[in-house]
Design an enzyme around this catalytic site. Sequence first.
Site, PDB file in Angstrom:
ATOM      1  N   THR A 115       5.985  -1.875  41.252  1.00 26.47           N
ATOM      2  CA  THR A 115       5.858  -3.304  41.547  1.00 26.47           C
ATOM      3  C   THR A 115       6.427  -3.593  42.923  1.00 26.47           C
ATOM      4  O   THR A 115       7.287  -2.863  43.413  1.00 26.47           O
ATOM      5  CB  THR A 115       6.546  -4.165  40.463  1.00 26.47           C
ATOM      6  OG1 THR A 115       6.227  -5.537  40.677  1.00 26.47           O
ATOM      7  CG2 THR A 115       8.066  -3.997  40.461  1.00 26.47           C
ATOM      8  N   ARG A 188      -1.347   3.322  46.816  1.00 27.05           N
ATOM      9  CA  ARG A 188      -0.330   2.378  46.364  1.00 27.05           C
ATOM     10  C   ARG A 188       0.355   2.888  45.100  1.00 27.05           C
ATOM     11  O   ARG A 188      -0.303   3.480  44.250  1.00 27.05           O
ATOM     12  CB  ARG A 188      -0.955   1.008  46.051  1.00 27.05           C
ATOM     13  CG  ARG A 188      -1.335   0.200  47.248  1.00 27.05           C
ATOM     14  CD  ARG A 188      -2.788  -0.220  47.219  1.00 27.05           C
ATOM     15  NE  ARG A 188      -3.680   0.874  47.569  1.00 27.05           N
ATOM     16  CZ  ARG A 188      -4.898   1.038  47.124  1.00 27.05           C
ATOM     17  NH1 ARG A 188      -5.416   0.193  46.283  1.00 27.05           N
ATOM     18  NH2 ARG A 188      -5.642   2.083  47.496  1.00 27.05           N
ATOM     19  N   ASP A 219      -0.768  -5.401  37.741  1.00 19.76           N
ATOM     20  CA  ASP A 219      -1.818  -6.408  37.923  1.00 19.76           C
ATOM     21  C   ASP A 219      -2.927  -6.295  36.867  1.00 19.76           C
ATOM     22  O   ASP A 219      -4.053  -6.720  37.096  1.00 19.76           O
ATOM     23  CB  ASP A 219      -2.405  -6.322  39.339  1.00 19.76           C
ATOM     24  CG  ASP A 219      -2.965  -4.941  39.666  1.00 19.76           C
ATOM     25  OD1 ASP A 219      -2.638  -3.977  38.939  1.00 19.76           O
ATOM     26  OD2 ASP A 219      -3.743  -4.828  40.632  1.00 19.76           O
ATOM     27  N   GLU A 305      -5.864   9.369  40.523  1.00 15.18           N
ATOM     28  CA  GLU A 305      -5.963   9.676  39.086  1.00 15.18           C
ATOM     29  C   GLU A 305      -6.427  11.114  38.900  1.00 15.18           C
ATOM     30  O   GLU A 305      -5.849  11.878  38.105  1.00 15.18           O
ATOM     31  CB  GLU A 305      -6.939   8.708  38.398  1.00 15.18           C
ATOM     32  CG  GLU A 305      -6.497   7.240  38.411  1.00 15.18           C
ATOM     33  CD  GLU A 305      -6.856   6.481  39.696  1.00 15.18           C
ATOM     34  OE1 GLU A 305      -7.308   7.120  40.668  1.00 15.18           O
ATOM     35  OE2 GLU A 305      -6.661   5.252  39.713  1.00 15.18           O
ATOM     36  N   HIS A 333      -8.433  -4.854  34.735  1.00 14.21           N
ATOM     37  CA  HIS A 333      -7.780  -4.913  36.040  1.00 14.21           C
ATOM     38  C   HIS A 333      -7.936  -6.344  36.553  1.00 14.21           C
ATOM     39  O   HIS A 333      -8.730  -6.620  37.445  1.00 14.21           O
ATOM     40  CB  HIS A 333      -8.457  -3.884  36.973  1.00 14.21           C
ATOM     41  CG  HIS A 333      -7.739  -3.696  38.266  1.00 14.21           C
ATOM     42  ND1 HIS A 333      -8.362  -3.252  39.400  1.00 14.21           N
ATOM     43  CD2 HIS A 333      -6.435  -3.876  38.609  1.00 14.21           C
ATOM     44  CE1 HIS A 333      -7.486  -3.172  40.391  1.00 14.21           C
ATOM     45  NE2 HIS A 333      -6.310  -3.550  39.935  1.00 14.21           N
ATOM     46  N   THR A 334      -7.180  -7.249  35.941  1.00  8.78           N
ATOM     47  CA  THR A 334      -7.374  -8.679  36.197  1.00  8.78           C
ATOM     48  C   THR A 334      -7.003  -9.092  37.625  1.00  8.78           C
ATOM     49  O   THR A 334      -7.746  -9.805  38.266  1.00  8.78           O
ATOM     50  CB  THR A 334      -6.560  -9.539  35.209  1.00  8.78           C
ATOM     51  OG1 THR A 334      -5.371  -8.846  34.875  1.00  8.78           O
ATOM     52  CG2 THR A 334      -7.329  -9.830  33.966  1.00  8.78           C
TER      53      THR A 334
HETATM   54  C1  UGA Z   1      -6.105   1.172  42.415  1.00  7.11           C
HETATM   55  C2  UGA Z   1      -5.607   1.758  41.111  1.00  7.11           C
HETATM   56  O1  UGA Z   1      -5.714   0.773  40.066  1.00  7.11           O
HETATM   57  C3  UGA Z   1      -4.142   2.174  41.327  1.00  7.11           C
HETATM   58  O2  UGA Z   1      -3.601   2.615  40.102  1.00  7.11           O
HETATM   59  C4  UGA Z   1      -4.091   3.255  42.390  1.00  7.11           C
HETATM   60  O3  UGA Z   1      -2.744   3.587  42.669  1.00  7.11           O
HETATM   61  C5  UGA Z   1      -4.693   2.713  43.671  1.00  7.11           C
HETATM   62  O4  UGA Z   1      -6.013   2.195  43.427  1.00  7.11           O
HETATM   63  C6  UGA Z   1      -4.749   3.838  44.708  1.00  7.11           C
HETATM   64  O5  UGA Z   1      -5.805   4.439  44.874  1.00  7.11           O
HETATM   65  O6  UGA Z   1      -3.690   4.144  45.272  1.00  7.11           O
HETATM   66  P1  UGA Z   1      -5.224  -1.168  43.436  1.00  7.11           P
HETATM   67  O7  UGA Z   1      -5.562  -2.302  42.546  1.00  7.11           O
HETATM   68  O8  UGA Z   1      -6.054  -1.007  44.668  1.00  7.11           O
HETATM   69  O9  UGA Z   1      -5.182   0.154  42.620  1.00  7.11           O
HETATM   70  O10 UGA Z   1      -3.664  -1.178  43.875  1.00  7.11           O
HETATM   71  P2  UGA Z   1      -2.561  -2.180  43.470  1.00  7.11           P
HETATM   72  O11 UGA Z   1      -2.774  -2.749  42.127  1.00  7.11           O
HETATM   73  O12 UGA Z   1      -2.353  -3.113  44.621  1.00  7.11           O
HETATM   74  O13 UGA Z   1      -1.294  -1.189  43.410  1.00  7.11           O
HETATM   75  C7  UGA Z   1      -1.075  -0.313  42.314  1.00  7.11           C
HETATM   76  C8  UGA Z   1       0.363  -0.486  41.828  1.00  7.11           C
HETATM   77  O14 UGA Z   1       1.266  -0.205  42.904  1.00  7.11           O
HETATM   78  C9  UGA Z   1       0.661  -1.905  41.353  1.00  7.11           C
HETATM   79  O15 UGA Z   1       1.459  -1.860  40.179  1.00  7.11           O
HETATM   80  C10 UGA Z   1       1.411  -2.523  42.514  1.00  7.11           C
HETATM   81  O16 UGA Z   1       2.355  -3.503  42.144  1.00  7.11           O
HETATM   82  C11 UGA Z   1       2.080  -1.320  43.165  1.00  7.11           C
HETATM   83  N1  UGA Z   1       2.239  -1.450  44.635  1.00  7.11           N
HETATM   84  C12 UGA Z   1       1.223  -1.875  45.423  1.00  7.11           C
HETATM   85  C13 UGA Z   1       3.448  -1.118  45.211  1.00  7.11           C
HETATM   86  O17 UGA Z   1       4.392  -0.733  44.506  1.00  7.11           O
HETATM   87  N2  UGA Z   1       3.599  -1.245  46.574  1.00  7.11           N
HETATM   88  C14 UGA Z   1       2.610  -1.691  47.395  1.00  7.11           C
HETATM   89  O18 UGA Z   1       2.813  -1.785  48.626  1.00  7.11           O
HETATM   90  C15 UGA Z   1       1.365  -2.004  46.782  1.00  7.11           C
HETATM   91 MN    MN Z   2      -4.461  -2.974  40.958  1.00  6.68          MN
END
Ligand code: UGA
Ligand code: MN
Length: 361
Positions: A115, A188, A219, A305, A333-334
Amino acid sequence: MPGLLTMFQRPRRLVYVFFLLFVLTWILFKSDTCNRTANTVTKFGRQSNGIFEVKTRRNLEKINLRHKLQSARTKNEIKPETKKSQYWHFVLDDGEKRHRKFGPTIPVIYAITPTYARLEQKAELTRLSQTFLHLSHFHWILVEDSENKTSLVINLLRSSGLSYTHLHAQTPPNVKLKPTDARYSKPRGVSQRNAGLSWIRDNVDPETQSGVVYFADDDNTYDLQVFDEMRVTQKVAVWPVGFTGHLKYGGPVVTHGKVTGWLTGLELHRPFAIDMAGFAINIKLFFQYPEAQFSNYKVRSGFQESNILQRLHISLNDLEPLADNCTKVLVWHTRTETPRTDAEARNRQKLLKGPYFSIEV
Ligand code: UGA
Ligand code: MN
Protein backbone atom coordinates in the site's frame (compact mmCIF):
# COMPACT_ATOMS: atom_id res chain seq x y z
CA MET A 1 -29.53 -11.18 62.77
CA PRO A 2 -28.16 -11.27 66.32
CA GLY A 3 -25.16 -13.20 64.84
CA LEU A 4 -24.51 -10.38 62.36
CA LEU A 5 -24.68 -7.79 65.13
CA THR A 6 -22.21 -9.75 67.24
CA MET A 7 -19.92 -9.97 64.22
CA PHE A 8 -19.83 -6.19 63.79
CA GLN A 9 -19.10 -5.85 67.44
CA ARG A 10 -15.92 -7.86 66.86
CA PRO A 11 -13.53 -5.76 64.78
CA ARG A 12 -11.30 -8.74 63.80
CA ARG A 13 -14.19 -10.54 62.11
CA LEU A 14 -15.00 -7.34 60.29
CA VAL A 15 -11.48 -7.33 58.84
CA TYR A 16 -12.02 -10.92 57.58
CA VAL A 17 -15.31 -9.91 55.95
CA PHE A 18 -13.74 -6.94 54.20
CA PHE A 19 -10.86 -9.09 53.04
CA LEU A 20 -13.31 -11.65 51.61
CA LEU A 21 -15.24 -8.89 49.87
CA PHE A 22 -12.03 -7.50 48.39
CA VAL A 23 -11.01 -10.93 47.03
CA LEU A 24 -14.46 -11.48 45.50
CA THR A 25 -14.43 -8.03 43.85
CA TRP A 26 -10.94 -8.67 42.51
CA ILE A 27 -11.99 -12.03 41.01
CA LEU A 28 -15.03 -10.43 39.43
CA PHE A 29 -12.97 -7.58 38.01
CA LYS A 30 -10.38 -9.96 36.53
CA SER A 31 -12.99 -12.11 34.83
CA ASP A 32 -14.57 -9.00 33.35
CA THR A 33 -11.22 -7.81 31.98
CA CYS A 34 -10.76 -11.19 30.30
CA ASN A 35 -14.18 -10.95 28.85
CA ARG A 36 -13.53 -7.56 27.37
CA THR A 37 -10.15 -8.54 25.98
CA ALA A 38 -11.63 -11.71 24.59
CA ASN A 39 -14.10 -9.87 22.49
CA THR A 40 -12.64 -6.55 21.44
CA VAL A 41 -14.78 -6.70 18.37
CA THR A 42 -18.09 -7.75 19.91
CA LYS A 43 -17.80 -4.62 22.02
CA PHE A 44 -18.80 -2.77 18.86
CA GLY A 45 -21.69 -5.08 18.17
CA ARG A 46 -19.92 -7.21 15.59
CA GLN A 47 -19.07 -10.85 15.86
CA SER A 48 -15.54 -11.49 16.96
CA ASN A 49 -13.25 -13.41 14.63
CA GLY A 50 -10.14 -15.43 15.35
CA ILE A 51 -9.83 -17.74 18.29
CA PHE A 52 -11.09 -15.46 21.03
CA GLU A 53 -14.75 -16.02 20.37
CA VAL A 54 -16.20 -18.27 22.98
CA LYS A 55 -15.50 -17.86 26.66
CA THR A 56 -14.74 -21.47 27.48
CA ARG A 57 -12.17 -22.63 30.01
CA ARG A 58 -9.77 -23.50 27.17
CA ASN A 59 -10.14 -20.15 25.53
CA LEU A 60 -9.59 -18.39 28.81
CA GLU A 61 -6.17 -20.05 28.94
CA LYS A 62 -5.41 -18.63 25.52
CA ILE A 63 -6.67 -15.24 26.61
CA ASN A 64 -4.43 -15.37 29.67
CA LEU A 65 -1.51 -16.06 27.38
CA ARG A 66 -2.46 -13.01 25.38
CA HIS A 67 -2.64 -11.01 28.59
CA LYS A 68 0.85 -12.08 29.54
CA LEU A 69 2.11 -11.08 26.10
CA GLN A 70 0.37 -7.75 26.34
CA SER A 71 1.85 -6.91 29.72
CA ALA A 72 5.28 -8.08 28.56
CA ARG A 73 4.88 -5.75 25.62
CA THR A 74 4.05 -2.83 27.88
CA LYS A 75 7.15 -3.58 29.89
CA ASN A 76 9.06 -3.79 26.59
CA GLU A 77 10.20 -7.33 27.33
CA ILE A 78 9.33 -8.71 23.91
CA LYS A 79 11.71 -7.83 21.12
CA PRO A 80 11.17 -8.75 17.46
CA GLU A 81 10.88 -12.49 17.28
CA THR A 82 13.63 -14.17 15.32
CA LYS A 83 13.08 -17.80 16.15
CA LYS A 84 10.21 -19.63 14.55
CA SER A 85 7.46 -20.27 16.98
CA GLN A 86 4.00 -21.67 17.16
CA TYR A 87 3.01 -18.50 18.96
CA TRP A 88 4.08 -15.61 16.89
CA HIS A 89 5.05 -12.30 18.34
CA PHE A 90 5.70 -9.47 16.00
CA VAL A 91 6.63 -5.91 16.43
CA LEU A 92 4.56 -3.46 14.50
CA ASP A 93 5.79 -0.09 15.62
CA ASP A 94 7.74 0.45 18.78
CA GLY A 95 6.47 -2.77 20.27
CA GLU A 96 2.87 -2.63 19.04
CA LYS A 97 1.59 -6.00 17.96
CA ARG A 98 -1.61 -7.94 17.50
CA HIS A 99 -1.12 -11.51 18.50
CA ARG A 100 -3.23 -14.45 17.48
CA LYS A 101 -2.48 -18.08 17.91
CA PHE A 102 -4.00 -20.15 15.16
CA GLY A 103 -4.78 -23.83 15.58
CA PRO A 104 -2.60 -26.03 13.36
CA THR A 105 -5.45 -27.86 11.63
CA ILE A 106 -7.16 -25.06 9.72
CA PRO A 107 -4.86 -23.43 7.12
CA VAL A 108 -4.24 -19.75 7.78
CA ILE A 109 -4.57 -17.29 4.92
CA TYR A 110 -1.64 -14.87 4.90
CA ALA A 111 -2.73 -11.94 2.75
CA ILE A 112 0.12 -9.65 1.69
CA THR A 113 -1.03 -6.16 0.72
CA PRO A 114 1.34 -3.49 -0.62
CA THR A 115 0.00 0.00 0.00
CA TYR A 116 1.15 3.58 -0.58
CA ALA A 117 0.05 7.04 0.48
CA ARG A 118 -2.48 8.75 -1.74
CA LEU A 119 -5.84 10.41 -1.16
CA GLU A 120 -7.88 7.25 -1.65
CA GLN A 121 -5.65 5.02 0.53
CA LYS A 122 -7.73 5.14 3.72
CA ALA A 123 -10.92 4.32 1.84
CA GLU A 124 -9.26 1.33 0.15
CA LEU A 125 -7.78 -0.01 3.39
CA THR A 126 -11.04 0.48 5.27
CA ARG A 127 -12.93 -1.55 2.69
CA LEU A 128 -10.31 -4.30 2.80
CA SER A 129 -10.02 -4.47 6.58
CA GLN A 130 -13.78 -4.68 7.02
CA THR A 131 -14.01 -7.50 4.50
CA PHE A 132 -11.21 -9.36 6.28
CA LEU A 133 -12.96 -8.92 9.66
CA HIS A 134 -15.46 -11.54 8.56
CA LEU A 135 -12.75 -14.17 8.30
CA SER A 136 -11.16 -16.32 10.93
CA HIS A 137 -7.71 -17.90 10.55
CA PHE A 138 -6.67 -14.91 8.55
CA HIS A 139 -3.52 -12.84 8.99
CA TRP A 140 -3.06 -9.54 7.17
CA ILE A 141 0.47 -8.47 6.27
CA LEU A 142 0.14 -4.85 5.30
CA VAL A 143 3.33 -3.38 3.83
CA GLU A 144 3.68 0.35 3.31
CA ASP A 145 5.72 1.69 0.42
CA SER A 146 7.32 4.35 2.59
CA GLU A 147 10.43 5.27 4.51
CA ASN A 148 8.56 5.01 7.80
CA LYS A 149 5.25 3.62 8.94
CA THR A 150 2.57 6.28 8.77
CA SER A 151 0.20 7.18 11.59
CA LEU A 152 -2.78 6.73 9.25
CA VAL A 153 -1.95 3.04 8.73
CA ILE A 154 -0.81 2.46 12.32
CA ASN A 155 -4.15 3.75 13.64
CA LEU A 156 -6.20 1.94 11.04
CA LEU A 157 -4.60 -1.39 11.93
CA ARG A 158 -4.81 -0.83 15.68
CA SER A 159 -8.52 -0.26 15.53
CA SER A 160 -9.17 -2.92 12.88
CA GLY A 161 -9.69 -5.90 15.22
CA LEU A 162 -7.66 -8.02 12.80
CA SER A 163 -4.67 -10.25 13.30
CA TYR A 164 -1.98 -8.36 11.41
CA THR A 165 1.63 -7.51 10.81
CA HIS A 166 2.55 -3.98 9.83
CA LEU A 167 5.72 -3.60 7.78
CA HIS A 168 7.23 -0.98 5.55
CA ALA A 169 9.53 -1.34 2.57
CA GLN A 170 10.31 1.53 0.28
CA THR A 171 10.46 0.99 -3.47
CA PRO A 172 13.95 2.00 -4.71
CA PRO A 173 13.76 5.55 -6.21
CA ASN A 174 14.94 4.43 -9.65
CA VAL A 175 11.96 2.09 -10.07
CA LYS A 176 9.36 4.12 -8.20
CA LEU A 177 6.42 5.12 -10.36
CA LYS A 178 6.22 8.91 -10.62
CA PRO A 179 2.92 10.77 -11.21
CA THR A 180 4.17 11.66 -14.70
CA ASP A 181 5.08 8.03 -15.61
CA ALA A 182 2.81 5.78 -17.63
CA ARG A 183 1.03 3.39 -15.26
CA TYR A 184 2.56 0.23 -16.68
CA SER A 185 6.08 1.61 -17.16
CA LYS A 186 7.30 0.30 -13.79
CA PRO A 187 6.38 -2.62 -11.56
CA ARG A 188 4.34 -1.88 -8.45
CA GLY A 189 4.24 -3.61 -5.07
CA VAL A 190 7.44 -5.63 -5.59
CA SER A 191 9.55 -4.59 -2.59
CA GLN A 192 6.48 -4.74 -0.37
CA ARG A 193 5.45 -8.27 -1.38
CA ASN A 194 9.04 -9.39 -0.88
CA ALA A 195 9.05 -7.90 2.63
CA GLY A 196 5.85 -9.83 3.37
CA LEU A 197 7.38 -13.07 2.09
CA SER A 198 10.50 -12.54 4.23
CA TRP A 199 8.31 -12.04 7.27
CA ILE A 200 6.49 -15.30 6.56
CA ARG A 201 9.76 -17.17 6.07
CA ASP A 202 11.10 -15.80 9.36
CA ASN A 203 7.98 -16.22 11.48
CA VAL A 204 5.90 -19.12 10.27
CA ASP A 205 6.83 -22.75 10.69
CA PRO A 206 5.23 -24.62 7.77
CA GLU A 207 5.58 -27.92 9.63
CA THR A 208 3.29 -26.83 12.46
CA GLN A 209 1.13 -24.31 10.63
CA SER A 210 -0.49 -24.99 7.29
CA GLY A 211 -1.30 -21.93 5.26
CA VAL A 212 -1.85 -20.15 2.00
CA VAL A 213 -0.28 -16.95 0.67
CA TYR A 214 -2.48 -14.50 -1.20
CA PHE A 215 -1.29 -11.25 -2.77
CA ALA A 216 -4.26 -9.01 -2.03
CA ASP A 217 -3.66 -5.59 -3.59
CA ASP A 218 -5.41 -2.71 -1.88
CA ASP A 219 -7.41 -1.60 -4.92
CA ASN A 220 -9.56 -4.74 -5.29
CA THR A 221 -12.95 -5.88 -4.00
CA TYR A 222 -13.10 -9.37 -2.50
CA ASP A 223 -16.06 -11.73 -2.15
CA LEU A 224 -15.67 -13.72 1.08
CA GLN A 225 -16.23 -16.94 -0.84
CA VAL A 226 -12.88 -16.65 -2.54
CA PHE A 227 -11.17 -17.06 0.85
CA ASP A 228 -13.17 -20.17 1.70
CA GLU A 229 -12.12 -21.68 -1.59
CA MET A 230 -8.43 -20.75 -1.53
CA ARG A 231 -7.91 -22.02 2.03
CA VAL A 232 -7.48 -25.62 0.86
CA THR A 233 -4.97 -24.88 -1.92
CA GLN A 234 -2.59 -27.80 -2.42
CA LYS A 235 -0.07 -26.01 -4.62
CA VAL A 236 -1.49 -23.07 -6.56
CA ALA A 237 -5.20 -22.30 -6.89
CA VAL A 238 -6.49 -19.99 -9.63
CA TRP A 239 -9.70 -18.14 -10.49
CA PRO A 240 -10.83 -15.23 -12.69
CA VAL A 241 -10.55 -11.54 -11.74
CA GLY A 242 -13.11 -8.99 -12.85
CA PHE A 243 -12.02 -5.88 -14.80
CA THR A 244 -8.63 -7.23 -15.84
CA GLY A 245 -6.89 -8.10 -19.11
CA HIS A 246 -8.78 -5.29 -20.86
CA LEU A 247 -11.92 -7.46 -20.71
CA LYS A 248 -14.88 -7.54 -18.34
CA TYR A 249 -12.97 -10.31 -16.62
CA GLY A 250 -9.80 -12.26 -17.31
CA GLY A 251 -8.29 -15.49 -16.03
CA PRO A 252 -7.84 -19.20 -16.58
CA VAL A 253 -9.54 -21.18 -19.35
CA VAL A 254 -10.55 -24.57 -17.98
CA THR A 255 -11.15 -27.73 -19.98
CA HIS A 256 -12.26 -30.93 -18.23
CA GLY A 257 -11.22 -29.54 -14.84
CA LYS A 258 -7.74 -28.52 -15.99
CA VAL A 259 -6.32 -25.10 -16.84
CA THR A 260 -5.50 -25.16 -20.54
CA GLY A 261 -5.02 -21.49 -21.36
CA TRP A 262 -5.85 -17.90 -20.51
CA LEU A 263 -8.57 -15.41 -21.23
CA THR A 264 -6.95 -12.01 -21.64
CA GLY A 265 -6.78 -9.10 -24.03
CA LEU A 266 -3.36 -8.01 -22.83
CA GLU A 267 0.10 -9.54 -23.38
CA LEU A 268 -1.35 -12.76 -24.75
CA HIS A 269 1.85 -14.75 -24.54
CA ARG A 270 2.41 -14.61 -20.83
CA PRO A 271 3.11 -18.08 -19.32
CA PHE A 272 0.47 -17.30 -16.64
CA ALA A 273 -1.77 -14.55 -17.98
CA ILE A 274 -3.44 -13.95 -14.64
CA ASP A 275 -3.81 -10.99 -12.29
CA MET A 276 -2.10 -10.97 -8.90
CA ALA A 277 -5.52 -11.27 -7.22
CA GLY A 278 -6.32 -14.43 -9.20
CA PHE A 279 -4.19 -17.03 -7.44
CA ALA A 280 -3.13 -18.33 -4.02
CA ILE A 281 -0.06 -20.36 -3.15
CA ASN A 282 0.44 -23.02 -0.50
CA ILE A 283 2.87 -21.62 2.04
CA LYS A 284 5.11 -24.71 1.85
CA LEU A 285 6.27 -23.75 -1.65
CA PHE A 286 7.93 -20.60 -0.28
CA PHE A 287 10.01 -22.79 2.02
CA GLN A 288 10.72 -25.35 -0.68
CA TYR A 289 12.06 -22.51 -2.85
CA PRO A 290 13.46 -20.08 -0.28
CA GLU A 291 14.98 -17.80 -2.92
CA ALA A 292 11.70 -17.26 -4.79
CA GLN A 293 10.67 -13.62 -4.74
CA PHE A 294 9.49 -10.76 -6.95
CA SER A 295 11.87 -8.59 -8.91
CA ASN A 296 11.91 -4.85 -9.52
CA TYR A 297 14.21 -5.39 -12.48
CA LYS A 298 14.21 -7.33 -15.74
CA VAL A 299 10.55 -8.30 -15.42
CA ARG A 300 8.42 -6.93 -18.22
CA SER A 301 5.25 -5.13 -17.32
CA GLY A 302 2.44 -7.61 -16.69
CA PHE A 303 4.86 -10.47 -16.07
CA GLN A 304 5.16 -10.26 -12.26
CA GLU A 305 2.60 -13.02 -11.75
CA SER A 306 4.25 -15.34 -14.28
CA ASN A 307 7.64 -14.60 -12.82
CA ILE A 308 6.82 -15.64 -9.25
CA LEU A 309 4.96 -18.77 -10.37
CA GLN A 310 7.90 -19.81 -12.55
CA ARG A 311 10.31 -19.25 -9.67
CA LEU A 312 8.15 -21.63 -7.64
CA HIS A 313 8.47 -24.22 -10.45
CA ILE A 314 4.76 -24.27 -11.18
CA SER A 315 3.45 -25.68 -14.45
CA LEU A 316 -0.02 -25.36 -15.96
CA ASN A 317 -0.78 -28.88 -14.82
CA ASP A 318 -0.27 -27.91 -11.15
CA LEU A 319 -3.00 -25.28 -11.18
CA GLU A 320 -6.20 -25.96 -9.23
CA PRO A 321 -9.14 -24.11 -10.81
CA LEU A 322 -11.61 -22.73 -8.25
CA ALA A 323 -14.81 -20.67 -8.44
CA ASP A 324 -16.80 -23.39 -10.22
CA ASN A 325 -14.09 -24.21 -12.71
CA CYS A 326 -13.34 -20.52 -13.13
CA THR A 327 -16.87 -19.63 -14.21
CA LYS A 328 -17.53 -17.24 -11.30
CA VAL A 329 -16.01 -13.86 -10.62
CA LEU A 330 -15.28 -13.44 -6.90
CA VAL A 331 -12.64 -10.70 -7.06
CA TRP A 332 -12.71 -7.40 -8.94
CA HIS A 333 -9.93 -4.99 -9.76
CA THR A 334 -12.24 -2.13 -8.84
CA ARG A 335 -9.68 0.66 -8.23
CA THR A 336 -10.88 3.91 -6.77
CA GLU A 337 -10.98 6.88 -9.06
CA THR A 338 -8.55 9.59 -8.02
CA PRO A 339 -10.76 12.27 -6.43
CA ARG A 340 -10.82 15.74 -7.94
CA THR A 341 -9.50 18.35 -5.54
CA ASP A 342 -9.00 21.25 -7.90
CA ALA A 343 -11.47 23.45 -5.99
CA GLU A 344 -9.05 23.49 -3.06
CA ALA A 345 -6.65 25.93 -4.65
CA ARG A 346 -9.43 28.35 -5.58
CA ASN A 347 -10.89 28.32 -2.06
CA ARG A 348 -7.73 28.09 -0.03
CA GLN A 349 -8.30 31.20 2.10
CA LYS A 350 -11.84 30.16 3.02
CA LEU A 351 -10.80 26.57 3.76
CA LEU A 352 -7.95 27.74 5.98
CA LYS A 353 -10.53 29.23 8.35
CA GLY A 354 -11.98 25.79 9.16
CA PRO A 355 -10.52 22.34 10.02
CA TYR A 356 -10.42 21.29 6.35
CA PHE A 357 -6.65 20.88 6.02
CA SER A 358 -6.21 19.02 9.30
CA ILE A 359 -8.94 16.44 8.70
CA GLU A 360 -7.75 12.94 7.75
CA VAL A 361 -9.63 11.57 4.77
C1 UGA B 1 -1.21 -4.72 -11.84
C2 UGA B 1 -1.41 -5.93 -10.96
O1 UGA B 1 -2.77 -5.96 -10.47
C3 UGA B 1 -0.41 -5.82 -9.80
O2 UGA B 1 -0.64 -6.87 -8.88
C4 UGA B 1 1.00 -5.86 -10.36
O3 UGA B 1 1.94 -5.67 -9.32
C5 UGA B 1 1.17 -4.72 -11.33
O4 UGA B 1 0.14 -4.74 -12.34
C6 UGA B 1 2.55 -4.83 -11.99
O5 UGA B 1 2.64 -5.33 -13.10
O6 UGA B 1 3.53 -4.47 -11.32
P1 UGA B 1 -1.83 -2.20 -11.08
O7 UGA B 1 -3.28 -2.05 -10.84
O8 UGA B 1 -1.30 -1.63 -12.35
O9 UGA B 1 -1.41 -3.69 -10.93
O10 UGA B 1 -0.94 -1.62 -9.85
P2 UGA B 1 -1.43 -0.98 -8.53
O11 UGA B 1 -2.73 -1.53 -8.09
O12 UGA B 1 -1.28 0.50 -8.66
O13 UGA B 1 -0.28 -1.51 -7.53
C7 UGA B 1 -0.27 -2.84 -7.03
C8 UGA B 1 -0.11 -2.79 -5.52
O14 UGA B 1 1.10 -2.10 -5.19
C9 UGA B 1 -1.25 -2.05 -4.82
O15 UGA B 1 -1.62 -2.73 -3.64
C10 UGA B 1 -0.66 -0.69 -4.52
O16 UGA B 1 -1.17 -0.07 -3.36
C11 UGA B 1 0.83 -0.99 -4.38
N1 UGA B 1 1.71 0.13 -4.81
C12 UGA B 1 1.49 0.79 -5.97
C13 UGA B 1 2.77 0.50 -4.01
O17 UGA B 1 2.98 -0.09 -2.94
N2 UGA B 1 3.58 1.54 -4.41
C14 UGA B 1 3.38 2.24 -5.56
O18 UGA B 1 4.15 3.18 -5.86
C15 UGA B 1 2.29 1.83 -6.38
MN1 MN C 1 -4.27 -2.46 -9.09
